[in-house]
Design a protein around this motif. Structure first.
Motif, PDB file in Angstrom:
ATOM      1  N   TRP A 160       0.848  -1.189   0.000  1.00 45.83           N
ATOM      2  CA  TRP A 160       0.000   0.000   0.000  1.00 45.83           C
ATOM      3  C   TRP A 160       0.878   1.231   0.000  1.00 45.83           C
ATOM      4  CZ3 TRP A 160      -4.817  -0.855  -1.111  1.00 45.83           C
ATOM      5  CH2 TRP A 160      -5.339  -2.112  -0.848  1.00 45.83           C
ATOM      6  N   ALA A 161       0.277   2.361  -0.359  1.00 49.03           N
ATOM      7  CA  ALA A 161       1.013   3.620  -0.339  1.00 49.03           C
ATOM      8  C   ALA A 161       1.597   3.820   1.053  1.00 49.03           C
ATOM      9  CB  ALA A 161       0.088   4.768  -0.702  1.00 49.03           C
ATOM     10  N   ARG A 183       3.645   7.269 -15.207  1.00 51.88           N
ATOM     11  CA  ARG A 183       2.388   7.912 -15.611  1.00 51.88           C
ATOM     12  C   ARG A 183       1.323   7.756 -14.536  1.00 51.88           C
ATOM     13  NH1 ARG A 183       2.048   8.882 -21.113  1.00 51.88           N
ATOM     14  NH2 ARG A 183       4.113   9.439 -21.817  1.00 51.88           N
ATOM     15  N   LEU A 184       1.314   6.600 -13.867  1.00 51.57           N
ATOM     16  CA  LEU A 184       0.366   6.394 -12.764  1.00 51.57           C
ATOM     17  C   LEU A 184       0.627   7.412 -11.662  1.00 51.57           C
ATOM     18  CD1 LEU A 184      -1.836   4.775 -11.263  1.00 51.57           C
ATOM     19  CD2 LEU A 184      -0.020   3.231 -10.496  1.00 51.57           C
ATOM     20  N   ASP A 185       1.896   7.657 -11.364  1.00 50.31           N
ATOM     21  CA  ASP A 185       2.244   8.638 -10.328  1.00 50.31           C
ATOM     22  C   ASP A 185       1.761  10.036 -10.711  1.00 50.31           C
ATOM     23  OD1 ASP A 185       3.429   6.566  -8.929  1.00 50.31           O
ATOM     24  OD2 ASP A 185       5.488   7.148  -9.437  1.00 50.31           O
ATOM     25  N   VAL A 225      -6.510   5.684  -3.448  1.00 49.16           N
ATOM     26  CA  VAL A 225      -6.660   4.319  -2.958  1.00 49.16           C
ATOM     27  C   VAL A 225      -7.471   3.469  -3.954  1.00 49.16           C
ATOM     28  CG1 VAL A 225      -6.558   5.041  -0.526  1.00 49.16           C
ATOM     29  CG2 VAL A 225      -8.770   4.850  -1.664  1.00 49.16           C
ATOM     30  N   VAL A 226      -7.318   2.169  -3.836  1.00 50.29           N
ATOM     31  CA  VAL A 226      -8.096   1.216  -4.629  1.00 50.29           C
ATOM     32  C   VAL A 226      -9.476   1.071  -3.987  1.00 50.29           C
ATOM     33  CG1 VAL A 226      -8.244  -1.191  -5.374  1.00 50.29           C
ATOM     34  CG2 VAL A 226      -6.026  -0.003  -5.396  1.00 50.29           C
ATOM     35  N   LEU A 227     -10.532   1.137  -4.809  1.00 53.41           N
ATOM     36  CA  LEU A 227     -11.894   1.041  -4.299  1.00 53.41           C
ATOM     37  C   LEU A 227     -12.620  -0.206  -4.794  1.00 53.41           C
ATOM     38  CD1 LEU A 227     -12.830   4.784  -4.862  1.00 53.41           C
ATOM     39  CD2 LEU A 227     -12.247   3.692  -2.693  1.00 53.41           C
ATOM     40  N   LEU A 255      -0.179   4.405  -5.505  1.00 56.27           N
ATOM     41  CA  LEU A 255      -0.527   3.068  -5.992  1.00 56.27           C
ATOM     42  C   LEU A 255       0.671   2.490  -6.737  1.00 56.27           C
ATOM     43  CD1 LEU A 255      -4.025   3.940  -7.538  1.00 56.27           C
ATOM     44  CD2 LEU A 255      -3.586   2.921  -5.301  1.00 56.27           C
ATOM     45  N   LEU A 256       0.767   1.194  -6.758  1.00 54.58           N
ATOM     46  CA  LEU A 256       1.842   0.526  -7.482  1.00 54.58           C
ATOM     47  C   LEU A 256       1.270  -0.066  -8.761  1.00 54.58           C
ATOM     48  CD1 LEU A 256       3.620  -1.146  -4.470  1.00 54.58           C
ATOM     49  CD2 LEU A 256       4.292   0.932  -5.705  1.00 54.58           C
ATOM     50  N   TRP A 257       1.934   0.208  -9.862  1.00 57.02           N
ATOM     51  CA  TRP A 257       1.463  -0.192 -11.183  1.00 57.02           C
ATOM     52  C   TRP A 257       1.121  -1.678 -11.242  1.00 57.02           C
ATOM     53  CZ3 TRP A 257      -0.771   1.673 -15.201  1.00 57.02           C
ATOM     54  CH2 TRP A 257      -0.828   0.923 -16.371  1.00 57.02           C
ATOM     55  N   ASP A 258       1.981  -2.505 -10.686  1.00 60.92           N
ATOM     56  CA  ASP A 258       1.740  -3.949 -10.748  1.00 60.92           C
ATOM     57  C   ASP A 258       0.438  -4.343 -10.057  1.00 60.92           C
ATOM     58  OD1 ASP A 258       4.099  -4.194 -12.129  1.00 60.92           O
ATOM     59  OD2 ASP A 258       5.254  -4.914 -10.415  1.00 60.92           O
TER      60      ASP A 258
END
Length: 173
Positions: free
Chosen positions: A3-4, A123-125, A165-167, A16-19
């Protein structure tokens, strides 16, 4: 899953981590233009977003149809007649990532991003940073739904956690 706040493979701290979330950025699964939104907003919130874009110096272009115009006050855009063409504001938080804000209603700030421009950790960052800036400025959640699947966010900026965060469960995608 990390997690972050936990060190990632890049040495820094990523929301978040790309993987872990790459499935949410797969245009075949999500549609290439997912819906990103801030619910329960006002004209003042829209203006705060316009002010943020100006303060950050993000490149932007406001247009009504094919006519490019100076960025107006949010109140002027949102009080146009119902039959007027919906204006948009194109914002580039970086040279190669575009968000297109659509002024449909004052009670929801909404914009599109192109998932094909948001591939990989870097790019995610950038994307998470953009959501974080908007969420912090408005002190509201910023949610991303799959294209055409409104109301089922897969990730977003969480005000309490002060990060993206992931929802949704990536395993279900």
């Amino acid at each position: 899953m990390r997690w972050a706040g936990e060190p990632g493979q890049h040495g820094g701290v990523a929301d978040l981590l790309w993987d872990d979330v790459s499935c949410f950025f797969d245009p075949d699964l999500m549609g290439s233009l997912p819906d990103v939104r801030v619910p329960n907003t006002s004209v003042e919130d829209w203006q705060a977003v316009l002010d943020l874009v100006a303060e950050k110096g993000w490149k932007c272009q406001y247009s009504e149809g094919v006519t490019v115009l100076p960025v107006p006050r949010a109140e002027a855009v949102l009080s146009r007649s119902a039959d007027a063409e919906c204006p948009d504001l194109r914002v580039w938080p970086t040279a190669d990532a575009l968000a297109i804000f659509r002024f449909h209603a004052d009670d929801e700030v909404d914009f599109d991003v192109d998932l094909r421009e948001l591939q990989g950790q870097e790019r995610l960052d950038v994307f998470c940073g953009f959501l974080r800036e908007i969420g912090r400025r408005l002190d509201k959640p910023v949610l991303m739904d799959p294209e055409g699947d409104y109301g089922h966010p897969v990730l977003g900026f969480d005000v309490e956690a002060d990060r993206v965060v992931v929802l949704a469960d990536p395993q279900v995608m």
